[in-house]
Design a protein around this motif. Structure first.
Motif, mmCIF file in Angstrom:
data_model
loop_
_atom_site.group_PDB
_atom_site.id
_atom_site.type_symbol
_atom_site.label_atom_id
_atom_site.label_comp_id
_atom_site.label_asym_id
_atom_site.label_seq_id
_atom_site.Cartn_x
_atom_site.Cartn_y
_atom_site.Cartn_z
ATOM 1 N N ILE A 26 1.031 -1.013 0.109
ATOM 2 C CA ILE A 26 -0.037 -0.027 0.153
ATOM 3 C C ILE A 26 1.113 1.352 0.060
ATOM 4 O O ILE A 26 1.795 1.202 0.618
ATOM 5 C CB ILE A 26 -0.742 0.148 1.249
ATOM 6 C CG1 ILE A 26 -1.941 -1.240 1.343
ATOM 7 C CG2 ILE A 26 -1.806 1.093 1.232
ATOM 8 C CD1 ILE A 26 -2.927 -1.274 0.045
ATOM 9 N N ILE A 27 0.388 2.080 -0.772
ATOM 10 C CA ILE A 27 1.118 3.626 -0.700
ATOM 11 C C ILE A 27 0.126 4.476 0.248
ATOM 12 O O ILE A 27 0.575 5.248 1.054
ATOM 13 C CB ILE A 27 1.295 4.144 -1.894
ATOM 14 C CG1 ILE A 27 2.519 3.673 -2.832
ATOM 15 C CG2 ILE A 27 1.523 5.845 -2.008
ATOM 16 C CD1 ILE A 27 2.991 4.424 -3.847
ATOM 17 N N ALA A 28 -1.314 4.524 -0.153
ATOM 18 C CA ALA A 28 -2.005 5.124 0.638
ATOM 19 C C ALA A 28 -3.655 4.909 0.369
ATOM 20 O O ALA A 28 -4.070 4.196 -0.414
ATOM 21 C CB ALA A 28 -2.002 6.670 0.058
ATOM 22 N N ASN A 29 -4.299 5.072 1.569
ATOM 23 C CA ASN A 29 -5.716 5.127 1.512
ATOM 24 C C ASN A 29 -6.094 6.161 0.724
ATOM 25 O O ASN A 29 -5.655 7.360 0.982
ATOM 26 C CB ASN A 29 -6.313 5.081 3.007
ATOM 27 C CG ASN A 29 -7.978 5.349 3.015
ATOM 28 O OD1 ASN A 29 -8.643 4.543 2.246
ATOM 29 N ND2 ASN A 29 -7.980 6.317 3.671
ATOM 30 N N LEU A 30 -6.866 6.393 -0.094
ATOM 31 C CA LEU A 30 -7.412 7.295 -1.008
ATOM 32 C C LEU A 30 -8.719 7.952 -0.545
ATOM 33 O O LEU A 30 -8.784 9.241 0.270
ATOM 34 C CB LEU A 30 -7.349 7.074 -2.297
ATOM 35 C CG LEU A 30 -6.196 6.629 -2.844
ATOM 36 C CD1 LEU A 30 -6.306 6.222 -4.530
ATOM 37 C CD2 LEU A 30 -4.924 7.712 -2.908
ATOM 38 N N TYR A 31 -9.829 7.310 -0.824
ATOM 39 C CA TYR A 31 -11.168 8.078 -0.532
ATOM 40 C C TYR A 31 -12.094 6.684 -0.470
ATOM 41 O O TYR A 31 -11.894 5.531 -0.847
ATOM 42 C CB TYR A 31 -11.429 8.816 -1.752
ATOM 43 C CG TYR A 31 -11.628 8.251 -3.036
ATOM 44 C CD1 TYR A 31 -12.771 7.578 -3.334
ATOM 45 C CD2 TYR A 31 -10.609 8.085 -3.887
ATOM 46 C CE1 TYR A 31 -12.879 6.828 -4.814
ATOM 47 C CE2 TYR A 31 -10.594 7.583 -4.896
ATOM 48 C CZ TYR A 31 -11.807 6.959 -5.454
ATOM 49 O OH TYR A 31 -11.799 6.246 -6.513
ATOM 50 N N LEU A 91 -3.587 6.978 6.010
ATOM 51 C CA LEU A 91 -3.083 5.833 6.569
ATOM 52 C C LEU A 91 -4.215 5.110 7.435
ATOM 53 O O LEU A 91 -4.303 4.118 7.937
ATOM 54 C CB LEU A 91 -2.084 5.987 7.705
ATOM 55 C CG LEU A 91 -0.778 6.416 7.143
ATOM 56 C CD1 LEU A 91 -0.033 6.696 8.474
ATOM 57 C CD2 LEU A 91 -0.228 5.434 6.116
ATOM 58 N N ASP A 92 -5.745 5.725 7.268
ATOM 59 C CA ASP A 92 -6.800 5.439 7.826
ATOM 60 C C ASP A 92 -7.270 3.870 7.420
ATOM 61 O O ASP A 92 -7.257 3.504 6.214
ATOM 62 C CB ASP A 92 -8.058 5.997 7.302
ATOM 63 C CG ASP A 92 -7.935 7.361 8.237
ATOM 64 O OD1 ASP A 92 -7.032 7.854 8.929
ATOM 65 O OD2 ASP A 92 -9.109 8.268 7.804
ATOM 66 N N GLY A 93 -7.462 2.829 8.261
ATOM 67 C CA GLY A 93 -7.724 1.478 7.810
ATOM 68 C C GLY A 93 -6.730 0.585 7.277
ATOM 69 O O GLY A 93 -6.760 -0.495 7.256
#
Length: 336
Positions: free
Chosen positions: A123-128, A311-313
């Motif tokens: 993962i790089i990022a949580n987006l939306y 980083l959420d979740g």
């Protein structure tokens, strides 16, 4: 003689400058997105623009691109989550946008992917949040998913995380493919078929507003199914990555009521095989001020893509951050 020396010097300087320009060979970076009528494709294009800085580009502080020097990122239209994750695992794509649900199952090799883990996913990022849209013809209502029995239903395209999740949801109401006439279509195709009367309903998980639905709502009109709290709890228990969410009234013309619906997080996924320094640079470029402007002005969901929610979740998902991304978040004070 002096004139000749100046000419030779000028030619030598030009040659050296040209050599330096050609010496920086480009790095191509393919990002799998989704269909052109959904949200992944435009968001993927914005991200690709933000992290790119092709060889020979003007410097960022001179009004040029502020991405990774030498990087040319390209957003590719695909069938979305499942395809993107498989392509990242196999080295056919460097990155992809994918739903948290399918990403977790594919990484661990569980559910539909039992015994087929995808250990290269990072993962790089949580987006939306991607809200599940259950779209129906104008004036149509259902009480719950069991009412779709005997109907012509779009279940999203094969290779999408939406389809995997939707089939699980329908099974909770006792429906499998023998109970309805399924259509495996992308977002634009589904909207067209509904408008032409060839579908009774279709599912699509995407960040609102979805372009094809905006067009559908403003021409033929449409309805969105609003789930009850009990129904959303039932779905969340079976598909934990889908959490209660909502689509506000007025997002789509004629849909003047709030819609309760489950949503899944969209993630930016890369391969563990990518160089740590490269992914560090990409993560840094994703969150710079230039990319921020692109996200804010490029799509309604872009405003929800922030470092504060990146980083959420992710920890609960169980799919590791790429070391390059992790290094950036630690340096930025977003990860302890």
């Amino acid at each position: 003689m002096k004139k000749f020396t100046k000419i030779v010097g000028a030619l030598l300087a030009a040659s050296l400058m040209a050599g330096a320009a050609f010496a920086q060979s480009p790095t191509f970076f393919r990002i799998g997105t989704g269909g052109a009528g959904g949200t992944y494709f435009p968001i993927g294009g914005i991200i690709a623009n933000g992290i790119s800085s092709p060889p020979g580009s003007r410097a960022c502080d001179e009004g040029g691109q502020c991405g990774v020097p030498g990087l040319i990122a390209i957003a590719q239209s695909t069938t979305a989550s499942v395809f993107n994750n498989a392509a990242v695992q196999n080295g056919e794509l460097e990155a992809g946008l994918a739903g948290a649900y399918s990403t977790r199952d594919m990484y661990l090799g569980q559910g539909k992917f039992e015994g087929k883990p995808h250990p290269n996913l990072r993962i790089i990022a949580n987006l939306y949040p991607e809200d599940l849209h259950l779209v129906m013809a104008k004036g149509t209502k259902i009480n719950d998913l069991s009412d779709l029995a005997g109907k012509r239903v779009g279940i999203a395209q094969a290779g999408s995380g939406t389809q995997v999740a939707v089939e699980k949801m329908l099974a909770l109401w006792g429906l499998d493919r023998d109970d309805y006439d399924e259509a495996e279509l992308n977002q634009s195709q589904s909207a067209e078929r509904l408008a032409d009367g060839q579908l009774d309903a279709y599912f699509y998980a995407a960040g609102w507003p979805v372009a094809a639905m905006v067009q559908l709502a403003s021409t033929k009109g449409m309805e969105l199914h609003s789930f009850t709290d009990d129904d959303m709890a039932k779905i969340n228990a079976e598909v934990p990555a889908y959490i209660p969410s909502g689509i506000p009234a007025g997002v789509y013309e004629g849909v003047d009521y709030d819609v309760k619906t489950p949503a899944v997080s969209a993630m930016l996924v890369v391969s563990s095989e990518l160089d740590e320094e490269l992914v560090y640079g990409i993560t840094k470029a994703l969150w710079n001020n230039n990319t921020r402007k692109l996200l804010d002005n490029g799509h309604a969901k872009g405003k929800q893509i922030t470092p504060d929610t990146a980083l959420d979740g992710v920890e609960a998902l169980g799919v590791p951050l790429h070391p390059g991304a992790e290094r950036y978040y630690r340096e930025a004070g977003l990860l302890k």
